[in-house]
Enzyme design. Structure first.
Site, PDB file in Angstrom:
ATOM      1  N   HIS A 140       2.506  -4.224 -11.366  1.00 49.63           N
ATOM      2  CA  HIS A 140       1.723  -3.078 -10.874  1.00 49.63           C
ATOM      3  C   HIS A 140       0.522  -3.559 -10.069  1.00 49.63           C
ATOM      4  CE1 HIS A 140      -1.594  -3.506 -13.878  1.00 49.63           C
ATOM      5  NE2 HIS A 140      -0.649  -4.082 -14.582  1.00 49.63           N
ATOM      6  N   HIS A 142      -2.366  -2.106  -6.548  1.00 47.89           N
ATOM      7  CA  HIS A 142      -2.722  -1.064  -5.575  1.00 47.89           C
ATOM      8  C   HIS A 142      -2.316  -1.473  -4.159  1.00 47.89           C
ATOM      9  CE1 HIS A 142      -4.903   1.309  -8.478  1.00 47.89           C
ATOM     10  NE2 HIS A 142      -5.776   0.368  -8.739  1.00 47.89           N
TER      11      HIS A 142
END
Ligand SMILES: *[C@@H]1O[C@H](CO)[C@@H](O)[C@H](O)[C@H]1NC(C)=O
Ligand SMILES: *[C@@H]1O[C@H](CO)[C@@H](O)[C@H](O)[C@H]1NC(C)=O
Length: 347
Positions: A140, A142
């Site tokens: 994960h 951004h």
């Protein structure tokens, strides 16, 4: 021919020096034999080359050496959009990973850049694809979408969450000023600035410029130039296409628990027990921006009159519709089985 030649020569030579004649005959004989051998050798070499060539052609076959989607090799990629409740969701994964035996890895990109250089895209794809000891894994970070198949690698299962664009925007606005209860000790970029969102919009300051709302579309659109041009129509279309074609599941922040529930049902290898865990831990409310004032009606109207809000909202509605459809299909098909029958010919 050779025989005739031999005979004539011997006739001539015999008269003068019979011994020399014999030697010549033998030499010619040996020479002929050597030439014949040479011819045979060349023929054999040709044959060998032919055989080699046919060995380099392969007929189409299907091997089972590398099954495409083995559960133990699954890779989930969550390219989280900031301020969508992603920390709460990732928290659940971190708490479950030991019990469910998978790895969770945070992808930290310098200066929180949402775009990744070509070099690093390639490296990341190679690393994630080849790193066996981490599989199965949830990565994960951004960053905007990019396509693994462009680099010849199998596609991971992308997942994501999106949120009503104005709510997300306001949440981000206050987050920069007041931080959140997740890491309250961190001093945020705009700490000390107490201007409300209403005031900011009234004064038309850059922090609340509707163009800054252009984020969920580019996250799903990816790394094309048009993706990052606020208001670009192609970007919206591409984002919708990617959402449908390249994402396993996209939930909405407003229905986070349903998102967790669907993941548990569809990917129990990772999310077995997630719903129960989510309901009974405090993860659902883990991260809240500290101070958040509801904006005035006039402020909302002003933002909603912008092209960027309208397009981001269209994208949100599209994602919401898709998510509700996924839920409906599940509800409509409780206990669904998919099986094979009428397998012919019978063995
Ligand atoms: C990412 O790495 C940088 C540099 O090592 C570090 O300062 C930063 O805190 C990291 N970000 C997060 C979210 O952990
Ligand atoms: C992936 O990157 C990590 C961190 O640099 C490294 O430790 C690991 O060995 C790499 N894996 C592969 C398969 O390249």
């Amino acid at each position: 021919m050779v025989g005739a030649l031999k005979y004539n020569l011997s006739k001539i030579m015999f008269k003068k020096t019979p011994k020399l004649g014999y030697v010549l005959v033998i030499l010619i004989f040996i020479g002929s034999v050597a030439i014949l051998y040479q011819i045979q050798l060349i023929k054999i070499q040709d044959k060998l080359e032919q055989i080699e060539e046919t060995q380099n052609h392969y007929a189409l076959t299907v091997t089972t050496e590398k099954p495409l989607l083995e559960e133990k090799d699954l890779i989930l990629l969550y390219n989280r959009v900031p301020k969508t409740g992603s920390t709460s969701f990732v928290g659940v994964a971190y708490d479950l990973c030991k019990k469910n035996k998978f790895h969770v890895l945070h992808v930290n990109i310098t200066a929180n850049s949402h775009t990744v250089t070509l070099e690093n895209q390639l490296k990341f794809v190679q690393n994630v694809t080849n790193w066996k000891s981490m599989k199965p894994a949830l990565y994960h970070g951004h960053f905007a979408f990019f396509d693994f198949s462009k680099y010849g690698a199998p596609k991971p299962l992308f997942i994501n969450l999106i949120r009503k664009p104005l709510d997300r925007f306001i949440s981000y606005y206050y987050f920069l000023r007041y931080g959140d209860n997740y890491r309250p000790y961190l001093v945020r970029k705009k700490a000390g600035n107490t201007m409300t969102f209403d005031e900011c919009v009234l004064k038309q300051l850059p922090d609340c410029d509707p163009n800054n709302m252009w984020l969920q579309i580019p996250f799903f659109c990816g790394h094309s130039a048009n993706c990052w041009k606020p208001g670009n129509k192609w970007a919206l279309t591409e984002a919708k296409k990617n959402l449908v074609n390249n994402y396993f599941l996209v939930g909405v922040t407003e229905e986070l628990e349903d998102f967790v529930q669907i993941l548990e049902k569809s990917l129990p290898r990772f999310f077995k027990g997630a719903t129960e865990y989510f309901q009974h831990s405090n993860k659902a409310h883990l991260r809240q921006t500290v101070q958040k004032e509801l904006p005035k009606e006039t402020t909302m109207d002003k933002i909603k009159s912008s092209t960027v809000w309208q397009m981001e909202n269209e994208f949100y509605e599209f994602a919401l519709d898709q998510f509700h459809f996924v839920k409906k299909v599940i509800a409509r098909n409780k206990g669904q089985n998919v099986m094979y029958e009428k397998i012919r010919p019978k063995s």
